[in-house]
Write an enzyme that holds these catalytic residues in place. Sequence first.
Site, PDB file in Angstrom:
ATOM      1  N   GLY A 126     -39.623 -45.684  10.053  1.00  0.00           N
ATOM      2  CA  GLY A 126     -39.798 -46.320   9.579  1.00  0.00           C
ATOM      3  C   GLY A 126     -41.145 -46.441   8.634  1.00  0.00           C
ATOM      4  O   GLY A 126     -41.317 -45.296   8.682  1.00  0.00           O
ATOM      5  N   SER A 127     -41.340 -47.822   7.530  1.00  0.00           N
ATOM      6  CA  SER A 127     -42.369 -47.240   6.533  1.00  0.00           C
ATOM      7  C   SER A 127     -43.835 -46.654   7.381  1.00  0.00           C
ATOM      8  O   SER A 127     -43.586 -47.377   8.155  1.00  0.00           O
ATOM      9  CB  SER A 127     -42.395 -48.182   5.295  1.00  0.00           C
ATOM     10  OG  SER A 127     -41.055 -48.105   4.745  1.00  0.00           O
ATOM     11  N   GLY A 128     -44.685 -47.029   6.151  1.00  0.00           N
ATOM     12  CA  GLY A 128     -45.664 -46.623   6.855  1.00  0.00           C
ATOM     13  C   GLY A 128     -46.253 -45.653   7.265  1.00  0.00           C
ATOM     14  O   GLY A 128     -47.877 -45.073   8.103  1.00  0.00           O
ATOM     15  N   HIS A 129     -45.543 -44.390   6.860  1.00  0.00           N
ATOM     16  CA  HIS A 129     -46.167 -42.682   7.349  1.00  0.00           C
ATOM     17  C   HIS A 129     -45.714 -42.075   5.833  1.00  0.00           C
ATOM     18  O   HIS A 129     -45.944 -40.987   6.059  1.00  0.00           O
ATOM     19  CB  HIS A 129     -44.962 -42.492   7.831  1.00  0.00           C
ATOM     20  CG  HIS A 129     -44.349 -43.296   8.982  1.00  0.00           C
ATOM     21  ND1 HIS A 129     -45.829 -43.377  10.234  1.00  0.00           N
ATOM     22  CD2 HIS A 129     -43.312 -43.700   9.807  1.00  0.00           C
ATOM     23  CE1 HIS A 129     -44.827 -43.787  11.066  1.00  0.00           C
ATOM     24  NE2 HIS A 129     -43.399 -43.517  10.959  1.00  0.00           N
ATOM     25  N   LYS A 161     -36.721 -38.151  13.960  1.00  0.00           N
ATOM     26  CA  LYS A 161     -37.735 -37.862  14.829  1.00  0.00           C
ATOM     27  C   LYS A 161     -37.535 -39.100  16.621  1.00  0.00           C
ATOM     28  O   LYS A 161     -36.419 -39.662  16.201  1.00  0.00           O
ATOM     29  CB  LYS A 161     -38.701 -38.890  14.440  1.00  0.00           C
ATOM     30  CG  LYS A 161     -39.338 -38.344  13.156  1.00  0.00           C
ATOM     31  CD  LYS A 161     -40.381 -38.630  12.388  1.00  0.00           C
ATOM     32  CE  LYS A 161     -41.108 -39.839  12.627  1.00  0.00           C
ATOM     33  NZ  LYS A 161     -40.369 -40.742  11.096  1.00  0.00           N
ATOM     34  N   ASP A 169     -34.925 -44.574  16.613  1.00  0.00           N
ATOM     35  CA  ASP A 169     -34.803 -44.137  15.396  1.00  0.00           C
ATOM     36  C   ASP A 169     -32.985 -43.480  15.779  1.00  0.00           C
ATOM     37  O   ASP A 169     -32.158 -43.318  14.963  1.00  0.00           O
ATOM     38  CB  ASP A 169     -35.644 -43.180  15.362  1.00  0.00           C
ATOM     39  CG  ASP A 169     -36.477 -43.633  14.604  1.00  0.00           C
ATOM     40  OD1 ASP A 169     -37.545 -44.316  15.386  1.00  0.00           O
ATOM     41  OD2 ASP A 169     -37.022 -43.013  13.402  1.00  0.00           O
ATOM     42  N   HIS A 195     -47.356 -44.624  15.331  1.00  0.00           N
ATOM     43  CA  HIS A 195     -47.230 -45.824  14.835  1.00  0.00           C
ATOM     44  C   HIS A 195     -47.936 -46.185  15.845  1.00  0.00           C
ATOM     45  O   HIS A 195     -48.695 -47.714  16.019  1.00  0.00           O
ATOM     46  CB  HIS A 195     -45.924 -46.527  15.762  1.00  0.00           C
ATOM     47  CG  HIS A 195     -44.768 -45.761  15.369  1.00  0.00           C
ATOM     48  ND1 HIS A 195     -44.356 -44.442  16.104  1.00  0.00           N
ATOM     49  CD2 HIS A 195     -43.928 -45.575  14.196  1.00  0.00           C
ATOM     50  CE1 HIS A 195     -43.968 -43.800  14.939  1.00  0.00           C
ATOM     51  NE2 HIS A 195     -43.137 -45.066  14.189  1.00  0.00           N
TER      52      HIS A 195
END
Lengths: 329, 208
Positions: free
Chosen positions: A53-56, A104, A109, A218
């Site tokens: 996901g984005s945000g990392h 991950k 995922d 998350h």
Amino acid sequence: MKKLINSVDQVENQMITGMVKAYPGYLKKLDCGNVVVRAEKKTGKVALISGGGSGHEPAHGGYVGTGMLDAAVAGAVFTSPTPDQIYEGIREIATDKGVLMVIKNYTGDVMNFEMAREMAEMEGIKVEQVVVNDDVAVDNSLYTVGRRGVAGTVFVHKIAGALAETGADLADVKAIAEEVIANVRTMGMAIRPCTVPASGVPGFELKDDEMEIGIGIHGEPGTHRETLKSADEIVDILLEKILADIDYSGSETAVMINGAGATPLMELFILNNHVADVLAKKGIKVYKTFVGEYMTSLEMEGFSISLLRLTDRMKELLDAPADTPAIKA
Amino acid sequence: MKAERVTEILLALGSKIEEEKDFLTELDNVIGDGDHGINMARGFKAVEEKLGTLQTSDIGNLLKTTGMTLVSTVGGASGPLYGTAFMKAGMLMNGKEEMNLDDFLSCLDAAVEGVKTRGKSVQGEKTMLDAMIPALDAMKQAREEGLSAPDVLQKGVDAARTGVEYTKTIIATKGRASYLGERSIGHQDPGATSFTDMLETVCACITP
């Protein structure tokens, strides 16, 4: 919600595009979606693809470049990318030496990457995968989907990426990635939550004097909640769990103090100060320390400690040249 | 029913998910990563766009398109799971222009098998299967008893709702909720809930 964004549905796209504009010498975005590959494709090597996901950020696009990844796929914030995006990434970077997917360990995922792998294999592309599960906060038992993959993933990118760069075979690159996974452990915590833009509300709530121990990247709840303690005491709590999991005594290690997104470097260094002291007292040698933001969780305030038990070969590969937006060696 | 009616029902699923978006997300916030409603709504919005341009009388084609669109837009775990469910149903209906109750039950059967395989999961792990399987069983039984289609669907909805209640009593062992262990008890599963929402919609659509 107070964020520096334009519109919620453009967050991922504008982030990736902005990253490519910042590092045009390193990155190229594919037209099909939020997939970045090296600006110049390198052949004759196993190609590494990762994502999530984005945000990392800087994960995972920031690790695309010489000595690390060949492609990174970004899903919606905190949501796995879809199989078609991953598949396009695989197709773009595939060489006759094959492709290694670094996943991950999250249900979504794993499923999405495996569907992409099936699609690529139908086209005759050789694909292998490793699943990173370094988070000791989660019990590795029959009753969970296994441990989560968190900041330790960056060590997998660095070390497996370095070996791939030498032209090693797919089986060897996969083996070293698995060796890193077997020897890296991570545990995190948070003192303030983060807000997924599309949701608009924090993923969890913490009182002013509370902290969540064992939190995921998350903002998933961790092992427990307790009253906020001093930095040194928090380090003791996290390290105790990490050191109980595998035997580090007498080993050389790489340490990563990873900021969750809104924790100042000042605090990360304060944390590392005690990490280094505890490890020294226990006779665990620190070969290399990484302090900074490597695998963030939007604006979450918190951090994680990763500890990698090194072999001589891993040391060499950790030191091998890397040139990416986020890591240079 | 013909393709046109199936399309209407598929679009109605999207409206229902959009209505329930915040509630599903809230449920997911407690035991997951708080994006189930958002992701499903994004997926069904894309389905609406796709179906709007798709001129077909082939019900299999409609269901496959729905599945593939969900897979490529939802992400997370629900994308592959719901996507696989619709694609399996679509494969079963390949080339068919008419769908009856038995077809619907066979589709759901195929969907359940697809979700089990893709998710490497079984009943009792606090997932959508805990609503899907009891609903399917109840509908099969009602069908054998000779009930009308709306009544069969209503039995399925009742069983799915009971399944959702059941998910409150068990520990999650699959998906992100499993990280919570015992802390997952007391909370209903968002996937089981969204499945029940969809079945309710189908039921409402076919009930005169």
